[in-house]
Design a protein around this motif. Structure first.
Motif, PDB file in Angstrom:
ATOM      1  N   VAL A  61       0.859  -1.192   0.000  1.00  0.00           N
ATOM      2  CA  VAL A  61       0.000   0.000   0.000  1.00  0.00           C
ATOM      3  C   VAL A  61       0.892   1.237   0.000  1.00  0.00           C
ATOM      4  O   VAL A  61       1.784   1.372   0.856  1.00  0.00           O
ATOM      5  CB  VAL A  61      -0.926   0.008   1.238  1.00  0.00           C
ATOM      6  N   PRO A  62       0.692   2.158  -0.955  1.00  0.00           N
ATOM      7  CA  PRO A  62       1.519   3.375  -0.984  1.00  0.00           C
ATOM      8  C   PRO A  62       1.418   4.160   0.309  1.00  0.00           C
ATOM      9  O   PRO A  62       0.323   4.330   0.865  1.00  0.00           O
ATOM     10  CB  PRO A  62       0.918   4.170  -2.165  1.00  0.00           C
ATOM     11  N   GLN A  63       2.560   4.577   0.802  1.00  0.00           N
ATOM     12  CA  GLN A  63       2.592   5.358   2.041  1.00  0.00           C
ATOM     13  C   GLN A  63       2.470   6.832   1.759  1.00  0.00           C
ATOM     14  O   GLN A  63       2.876   7.325   0.705  1.00  0.00           O
ATOM     15  CB  GLN A  63       3.899   5.070   2.786  1.00  0.00           C
ATOM     16  N   LYS A  64       1.904   7.557   2.725  1.00  0.00           N
ATOM     17  CA  LYS A  64       1.791   9.005   2.575  1.00  0.00           C
ATOM     18  C   LYS A  64       3.179   9.626   2.598  1.00  0.00           C
ATOM     19  O   LYS A  64       4.077   9.175   3.310  1.00  0.00           O
ATOM     20  CB  LYS A  64       0.941   9.583   3.712  1.00  0.00           C
TER      21      LYS A  64
END
Length: 334
Positions: free
Chosen positions: A327-330
């Motif tokens: 999941v792409p991180q902020k």
């Protein structure tokens, strides 16, 4: 203080049933140790299990319902405690070794996967050698716990753990008691959780079974325990024919209804995806594993190490790992 353990062993000789496992007659440990001055070998095993990390992680492992919204659903830890209490009641009534029984009961599910049996099925499909939680429970206490040194438990506890669910019965009556207690516990507490979740109505329980065992969880557990005590001998455990038939019928009912219920199982496809992707990612890059598991990868192969690592995860940790990998991180501006 040496006399304290010796006195306990002497009491066992006097009060336990002829078929019970006595501490002083244990087959011992793989690595011999000096006896504890206070505790028998089985008491010592029980304490090692309670204090190990795998036992603590059971509190965040699914029993049947994945990530339930509510405080009263069972987890793998509360299931273990209920098994332990039923097993101790049986052992005491039958004059068996309660300490040995408790050690087996507390350790029987240490190798269970995150996300309950859905996680187990996923790992069984992925691992080249298959995966069964009872085998993994033994591996946990033999190899993985205590920073990969193992807990060095007695033969009788180890035998009870690996024989707690299917296949060959345990060599001790105490181990066999845990096998009965495990099923008595999960059948009845899973009914309660299923009713709470709205996937089962009390009226759907088979009436012929309920008439024999009882209408409530407490009545059913009491009937099963009492009947097992009444119909067992000093060398063999058994139900009466009537209660034994009801016991098997209730087990079959749960497997044909609750454990395959679409509402209860609707998230399991996601479990398969989470476990599969974690497994593939870690096998492809074992350097992502913690140091101890990386050593297993070098010695026994990446599949073995990844199976050990994933099976030990709690539900929440598995989800966090999945998010970290996929999941792409902020973006955080420094």
């Amino acid at each position: 203080m040496e006399n304290i353990r010796v006195r306990t062993e002497e009491v066992e000789q006097m009060i336990l049933s002829p078929g019970a496992a006595r501490s002083c007659e244990s087959r011992g440990r793989v690595q011999p140790e000096e006896p504890c001055p206070l505790r028998t070998c089985y008491q010592r095993d029980r304490d090692r299990i309670v204090h190990c990390k795998s036992f603590r992680r059971l509190k965040q492992k699914t029993q049947v319902f994945l990530s339930p919204e509510g405080d009263h659903y069972r987890t793998r830890l509360t299931h273990t405690l209920e098994v332990n209490q039923i097993a101790r009641t049986l052992a005491r009534a039958l004059r068996l070794n309660e300490d040995l029984t408790e050690a087996i009961a507390l350790g029987h599910d240490l190798g269970h996967t995150p996300f309950g049996h859905a996680g187990e099925r996923a790992l069984n499909r992925l691992s080249p050698n298959g995966f069964h939680h009872y085998q993994q429970s033994l591996r946990v206490v033999d190899k993985l716990e205590k920073e990969f040194q193992g807990l060095n438990l007695t033969w009788e506890v180890r035998n009870g753990i690996i024989c707690h669910t299917k296949g060959k019965w345990a060599a001790t009556l105490e181990g066999r008691v845990v096998r009965y207690a495990d099923r008595i516990a999960y059948m009845n507490h899973d009914i309660e959780d299923a009713v709470t979740a709205g996937v089962l109505r009390v009226e759907e329980l088979p009436r012929d079974v309920i008439q024999v065992l009882g209408d409530t969880k407490s009545q059913r557990i009491t009937t099963l325990i009492s009947d097992l005590v009444e119909n067992s001998t000093e060398r063999e455990l058994s139900f009466s024919p009537l209660v034994g038939e009801a016991y098997e019928a209730l087990h079959d009912f749960m497997y044909s209804t609750v454990y395959v219920n679409k509402t209860a199982k609707k998230e399991e496809a996601k479990v398969e995806d989470v476990i599969s992707r974690l497994y593939e990612r870690l096998v492809s890059d074992p350097n992502l594993l913690p140091a101890g598991f990386l050593q297993i990868a070098y010695q026994q192969g990446a599949d073995r190490a990844v199976t050990d690592y994933i099976s030990g995860m709690s539900d929440e940790f598995a989800v966090r790992c999945f998010e970290e990998f996929f999941v792409p991180q902020k973006w955080h501006v420094l």
